[in-house]
Design a protein around this motif. Structure first.
Motif, short mmCIF file in Angstrom:
data_model
loop_
_atom_site.label_atom_id
_atom_site.label_comp_id
_atom_site.label_asym_id
_atom_site.label_seq_id
_atom_site.Cartn_x
_atom_site.Cartn_y
_atom_site.Cartn_z
N SER A 282 39.55 -28.82 4.91
CA SER A 282 38.68 -28.04 5.81
C SER A 282 37.23 -28.21 5.42
CB SER A 282 39.06 -26.55 5.75
OG SER A 282 40.32 -26.33 6.33
N VAL A 283 36.97 -28.24 4.10
CA VAL A 283 35.60 -28.47 3.64
C VAL A 283 35.11 -29.84 4.10
CG1 VAL A 283 34.13 -28.71 1.61
CG2 VAL A 283 35.86 -26.90 1.68
N ILE A 284 36.00 -30.85 3.99
CA ILE A 284 35.64 -32.19 4.44
C ILE A 284 35.35 -32.18 5.94
CG2 ILE A 284 36.50 -34.54 4.77
CD1 ILE A 284 38.11 -34.20 2.20
N LEU A 285 36.25 -31.54 6.71
CA LEU A 285 36.11 -31.51 8.16
C LEU A 285 34.84 -30.76 8.57
CD1 LEU A 285 37.91 -32.68 10.39
CD2 LEU A 285 38.95 -30.43 10.63
N TRP A 286 34.58 -29.67 7.87
CA TRP A 286 33.37 -28.88 8.17
C TRP A 286 32.11 -29.69 7.85
CZ3 TRP A 286 33.21 -23.59 9.70
CH2 TRP A 286 31.92 -23.07 9.80
N THR A 287 32.14 -30.39 6.71
CA THR A 287 30.97 -31.17 6.31
C THR A 287 30.69 -32.30 7.30
OG1 THR A 287 31.45 -30.69 3.99
CG2 THR A 287 29.95 -32.51 4.44
N ILE A 288 31.73 -32.99 7.73
CA ILE A 288 31.56 -34.10 8.68
C ILE A 288 30.98 -33.61 9.99
CG2 ILE A 288 32.81 -35.80 10.07
CD1 ILE A 288 34.74 -36.14 7.71
N SER A 289 31.49 -32.46 10.49
CA SER A 289 31.08 -31.98 11.81
C SER A 289 30.09 -30.81 11.71
CB SER A 289 32.32 -31.54 12.60
OG SER A 289 33.01 -30.51 11.93
N GLY A 296 30.01 -32.86 25.91
CA GLY A 296 29.47 -32.67 27.25
C GLY A 296 28.34 -31.68 27.31
N THR A 297 27.96 -31.10 26.16
CA THR A 297 26.87 -30.12 26.14
C THR A 297 25.94 -30.44 24.97
OG1 THR A 297 27.88 -28.51 24.64
CG2 THR A 297 28.54 -28.39 26.95
N SER A 298 24.86 -29.69 24.90
CA SER A 298 23.94 -29.81 23.77
C SER A 298 24.07 -28.63 22.82
CB SER A 298 22.49 -29.88 24.28
OG SER A 298 22.17 -28.72 25.05
N VAL A 299 25.16 -27.87 22.97
CA VAL A 299 25.39 -26.69 22.14
C VAL A 299 25.96 -27.13 20.79
CG1 VAL A 299 26.62 -24.50 21.90
CG2 VAL A 299 25.83 -25.27 24.16
N GLU A 300 25.23 -26.85 19.72
CA GLU A 300 25.66 -27.24 18.38
C GLU A 300 26.61 -26.19 17.81
OE1 GLU A 300 23.32 -27.59 14.26
OE2 GLU A 300 22.71 -29.13 15.72
N VAL A 301 27.77 -26.66 17.37
CA VAL A 301 28.79 -25.76 16.80
C VAL A 301 29.08 -26.23 15.37
CG1 VAL A 301 31.10 -24.81 17.03
CG2 VAL A 301 29.80 -25.42 19.08
N PRO A 302 28.53 -25.56 14.35
CA PRO A 302 28.81 -25.97 12.98
C PRO A 302 30.32 -25.97 12.69
CG PRO A 302 27.05 -24.35 13.05
CD PRO A 302 27.64 -24.40 14.42
N GLY A 303 30.79 -27.06 12.10
CA GLY A 303 32.21 -27.16 11.78
C GLY A 303 33.09 -27.23 13.00
N PHE A 306 36.73 -28.36 12.63
CA PHE A 306 37.56 -27.39 11.92
C PHE A 306 38.04 -26.29 12.87
CE2 PHE A 306 37.67 -23.17 9.93
CZ PHE A 306 38.74 -23.34 9.08
N TRP A 307 37.13 -25.79 13.71
CA TRP A 307 37.51 -24.71 14.63
C TRP A 307 38.53 -25.19 15.66
CZ3 TRP A 307 36.63 -20.40 12.60
CH2 TRP A 307 35.48 -20.14 11.88
N ILE A 308 38.38 -26.43 16.12
CA ILE A 308 39.35 -26.98 17.07
C ILE A 308 40.73 -27.06 16.41
CG2 ILE A 308 40.01 -29.02 18.40
CD1 ILE A 308 37.04 -29.55 18.86
N ALA A 309 40.78 -27.59 15.18
CA ALA A 309 42.05 -27.70 14.46
C ALA A 309 42.67 -26.32 14.24
CB ALA A 309 41.84 -28.41 13.13
#
Length: 699
Positions: A282-289, A296-303, A306-309
Motif C-alpha cells: 500500500s505504501v508503494i502504491l500510495w507513493t507511485i500514485s 478524464g479529469t484534472s482532480v488530483e487524488v493522492p494515493g 490505493f483507494w481504487i484497490a
C-alpha cells in the motif's frame, strides 16, 4: 511490556530528531512507526498471550528493518549487503501492522479463539525439541512453542520482505527492457533475481518443516490437555448424566483439535503475510500514485490507485460474506451429523449380537438411513451455498489478472509512468487487492475454522458445567477420617436438577463385614453407591471413608477395554503390573481358567465374552486389586445361582479383610451377607436405607 514500550518511545523520539533536525535522509515514517509501536506495546498489556507474542514478533521485525534502513541512511551498510537494504515502506509498515493486530485481538471472536490458544503458550510442562542444525533444547513447553512460532513468523515476514524487494527488481528489470539495456537486464536477472529466489524457496521449505513440528507438538499438548480434563474427577460420566450437553467428545478431542492447531497456524501465517503485504505494498502504491489525477479529469487524488484497490476489494469481500455466511452454521451441523452417524455405526458393531437376536436389522437400517439423510441433506445445502460462492470468487479471480493493468494503463499511455513503473504498479495493485481479498479466498476455510472453534468452545463449556454443576445442587463431600468404618453423615442424594431422591443419615458399614443393600428398582440404590464411590456429587452431607482405604465398584455391566485379555483383566492397572501366573490364578478362581491361553490375544472382549463371563472377569480384577471396600452393584446378576455362590465364596475367602457391600434383588444373595439394609419410603417421599435387625443368614 511497559519497559519495552518506554524503550520504543525513546528510540522513536531519537529517530524523529534525526529525521527533522539533521541532513541525513531518514523518512519521518520510520520514527512514526516506532512511536506507534511504543503505544501499541503499552496498550497490549491486557490482550491475550498469543496476540502479545505476535505483536512482539512484529516489533522485533521493525527493529531489524529500522536498523538496516538507518545504517544505509548513514552510509554504514557494507557493499555486499546493499541488496538487503529495505525500502522505507517495510519498517513503516510494522507500526501499522502491530496496531491492526492489537485492535483485531480485542474482537470478541478473536478473544474466543485465544481462550483456546493461550493455555499452550502459557504451559509450564517441560519438553525437549531439536530443530536442525541446532542442538536439542530442554525447556518449558511455552518457551519451546513460542520459540518455534517466532522462527516460523519471522520466516513469513522475511518471505514478504523478499516479495517487496522483488517488486523493485521487477520495476528496474522492465525499465531495462524498455531502455534496451541488455547488460542491466542480465545483471538483474542472474544476480539479484536468482539470489532472492533461491533464498525464498529454501526458506519456504524450511518454514514448512518447522511449522509442522509446531503443529504436532501443539496438537499433542492440546490432546493431552482435553483428555486429562475429560477423564478426571468423573467428568466424562457427569457429562453423560446431563444428557445432550455435548455431542461426540471423541471427535472433539481427535478431529477438532487436529483441525484447530492446523488451521490456527495456517490462518495466522496467512493473515500475517497478507496484512504485512497489504501495508508494505500500500505504501508503494500510495507513493507511485501520490500525484495522480482521476482519469478524464484534472482532480488530483493522492494515493488514487490505493483507494481504487481498497474499494474494489472491500465491495467484493462484502458480497462474498453475504453469499457465504450460511456456510458457518452448515459446517457446524455437518460435523455433528457425520459424527453422530459414525457413532451409530460403531454402536451397531458393539451390539451386533443383541440386534441379531431381536431381528432388529430392519429397524437399525431405518435408523441409520434417517441419520445419513441428515448428512446428505445438509451436505447438499452446503453444495448449494458453495456453488454461488465459487461462481462469484472464480469471476473475481479471473478479473484480477487484467484489472490492475486496466487501472494503470491510462497513466502509462499518458506518459505519466514508465513500463517498469506500470508493471510495479500493477503488481503492487494486485498484491494490495489480493491481500484485501484474503477473506474472499479463505472464506470456506474460515467458515470451517469457526465451526471447529465453536465445537471446542462448547466442549470446554460442557466440561466446566459438569465440574461445577454440584455448586447449584450442593455437593456430597468425600472426607477421610481416622476411624475404620465407612459412614454417611447427613447425606441427601439429588438429581442434577436438584430433586432429592435418597436420604441416608447415619448409615455406616463396619470393616470386614458383608452387607446387602436391597429394595425395589428405582429407589436410588445405584445412585447412592455412586455417591459413596465419589462420581455422583449432587446432594449434601458427607461420606466419611477410612483414611488411605481403597474402594472398588463392580457395576452390572463391566467395562472391558480393547486390547489383550491380560490388559482387560488388569484394568485399570497396566497389563505389565501383574505376573501372568497371578492373572491366571485369578481367572481360574472365578471359573475362567479356559481363557488363560488367550492372555495375549488382542480382541474386542466386550463382544467376545458373555455378560456372565464379563462379570466373572470383573471379579477377577477385584481379586488382583484387593480393595479395602468392594461395592457390587448387581455384579452377579447375569450368573447362574451356582456360579454366583462360587464367586461370593471365593471373594470372601480370598479377600478376607475386604468389606463387601452388594446391591441385588435375588433372594439367594441373603445367604452371602451378614447384614441387610432395605430402601424404604421415608419422610417427604424420600427413600432411606433401614437396617433389617436379624441376620440374613437366620431367615
Amino acid at each position: 511490556m511497559v519497559k519495552t514500550s518506554a524503550l520504543f518511545a525513546v528510540a522513536g523520539a531519537l529517530l524523529m530528531g534525526l529525521a527533522l533536525m539533521t541532513e541525513i535522509p531518514v523518512s519521518p515514517l520510520v520514527p512514526l512507526a516506532t512511536l506507534t509501536l511504543a503505544v501499541v506495546l503499552y496498550l497490549a498489556r491486557d490482550v491475550s498471550t498469543f496476540i502479545r507474542i505476535l505483536i512482539a514478533l512484529i516489533a522485533g521485525a521493525h527493529v531489524l528493518l529500522t536498523t538496516l534502513y538507518v545504517a544505509a541512511a548513514f552510509g554504514a551498510m557494507p557493499e555486499f549487503m546493499a541488496e538487503f537494504v529495505p525500502p522505507v515502506s517495510m519498517p513503516a509498515a510494522a507500526g501499522v501492522f502491530a496496531a491492526v493486530v492489537a485492535a483485531v485481538g480485542r474482537l470478541p471472536v478473536i478473544r474466543q479463539i485465544t481462550i483456546l490458544t493461550d493455555p499452550y503458550f502459557t504451559s509450564r510442562e517441560v519438553g525437549t525439541v531439536r530443530i536442525w542444525p541446532f542442538p536439542t533444547v530442554r525447556a518449558q513447553e511455552r518457551y519451546i512453542g513460542t520459540g518455534i512460532l517466532a522462527i516460523v513468523v519471522t520466516m513469513q515476514f522475511a518471505l514478504v520482505a523478499i516479495s517487496v524487494r522483488l517488486s523493485y527488481w521487477n520495476r528496474d528489470w522492465f525499465n531495462a527492457i524498455q531502455e534496451r539495456n541488455e547488460a542491466e537486464f542480465w545483471r538483474l536477472l542472474l544476480t539479484v533475481w536468482v539470489m532472492w529466489v533461491v533464498i525464498a524457496v529454501t526458506m519456504a521449505i524450511y518454514q514448512y518443516a518447522i511449522r509442522m513440528t509446531l503443529d504436532m507438538r501443539w496438537r499433542a499438548w492440546l490432546t493431552e490437555h482435553y483428555t486429562s480434563r475429560w477423564l478426571s474427577e468423573a467428568t466424562q460420566y457427569r457429562m453423560q448424566v446431563f444428557g445432550n450437553q455435548t455431542d461426540n467428545p471423541d471427535q472433539r478431542i481427535q478431529e477438532d483439535v487436529r483441525k484447530f492447531t492446523s488451521l490456527t497456524l495456517s490462518l495466522t501465517l496467512g493473515i500475517l503475510a497478507q496484512v504485512s503485504t497489504l501495508v508494505s505494498f500500500s505504501v508503494i502504491l500510495w507513493t507511485i500514485s501520490a500525484d495522480f489525477t482521476f482519469p478524464g479529469t484534472s482532480v488530483e487524488v493522492p494515493g488514487l490507485l490505493f483507494w481504487i484497490a481498497l474499494v474494489y476489494a472491500v465491495v467484493a469481500t462484502w458480497v462474498t460474506h453475504l453469499i457465504g455466511r450460511p456456510l458457518i452454521s452448515l459446517n457446524f451441523l455437518q460435523e455433528k451429523y457425520e459424527a453422530d452417524f459414525r457413532f451409530s455405526l460403531a454402536r451397531m458393531r458393539e451390539y451386533a449380537e443383541q440386534v441379531s437376536l431381536l431381528r432388529g436389522e430392519r429397524a437399525e437400517r431405518a435408523s441409520l438411513g434417517r441419520q445419513f439423510r441428515l448428512v446428505m441433506d445438509n451436505f447438499f445445502r452446503q453444495v448449494g451455498v458453495s456453488k454461488r460462492l465459487i461462481a462469484f470468487t472464480s469471476f473475481y479471480d479471473y478479473s484480477n489478472s487484467v484489472v490492475p493493468y486496466v487501472i494503470a494503463a491510462p497513466f502509462y499511455f499518458a506518459g505519466t509512468i514508465q513500463l517498469g513503473v506500470m508493471t510495479q504498479t500493477a503488481g503492487a495493485f494486485a498484491r494490495v487487492e489480493g491481500a484485501l481479498s484474503f477473506f474472499i479466498n479463505a472464506y470456506q476455510t474460515l467458515a470451517e475454522y469457526k465451526a471447529v472453534v465453536d465445537r471446542l468452545t462448547s466442549f470446554e463449556g460442557s466440561i466446566d458445567r459438569a465440574r461445577n454443576a454440584a455448586k447449584k445442587t450442593g455437593e456430597v463431600a468425600l472426607l477421610d477420617h481416622d476411624g475404620e468404618d465407612l459412614r454417611l453423615d447427613g447425606v441427601v442424594v439429588r438429581l442434577p436438577d436438584g430433586t432429592a431422591i435418597v436420604r441416608a443419615e447415619g448409615l455406616s458399614f463396619a470393616p470386614g463385614t458383608s452387607v446387602l443393600l436391597a429394595g425395589p428398582s428405582g429407589t436410588g440404590k445405584s445412585t447412592l453407591f455412586r455417591a459413596i464411590s465419589g462420581i455422583w456429587p449432587f446432594g449434601e452431607g458427607a461420606v466419611k471413608r477410612p483414611r488411605g482405604a481403597s474402594i472398588m465398584l463392580l457395576p452390572q455391566r463391566p467395562y472391558l477395554p480393547g486390547g489383550t485379555l491380560r490388559g482387560a483383566v488388569a484394568y485399570p492397572e497396566g497389563e505389565d503390573v501383574y505376573e501372568d501366573a497371578t492373572i491366571i490364578a485369578a481367572l481360574e478362581a472365578v471359573r475362567l481358567g479356559h481363557l488363560a491361553p488367550l492372555l495375549s490375544e488382542d480382541r474386542i472382549w466386550a463382544q467376545t465374552l458373555s455378560l456372565g463371563e464379563q462379570q466373572r472377569l470383573a471379579a477377577a480384577r477385584a481379586l488382583l486389586a484387593r480393595p479395602d471396600w468392594l461395592l457390587m452393584d448387581e455384579a452377579t446378576a447375569a450368573m447362574d445361582e451356582a456360579t454366583e455362590e462360587a464367586i461370593y465364596g471365593v471373594l470372601k475367602r480370598e479377600l478376607d479383610r475386604t468389606t463387601i457391600v452388594s446391591i441385588g434383588h435375588r433372594s439367594t444373595l441373603n445367604a452371602f451377607h451378614e447384614r441387610r439394609v432395605d430402601m424404604v419410603m421415608g419422610e417427604g417421599g424420600l427413600y432411606e436405607p433401614a437396617d433389617v435387625r436379624e441376620k440374613v443368614a437366620a431367615e
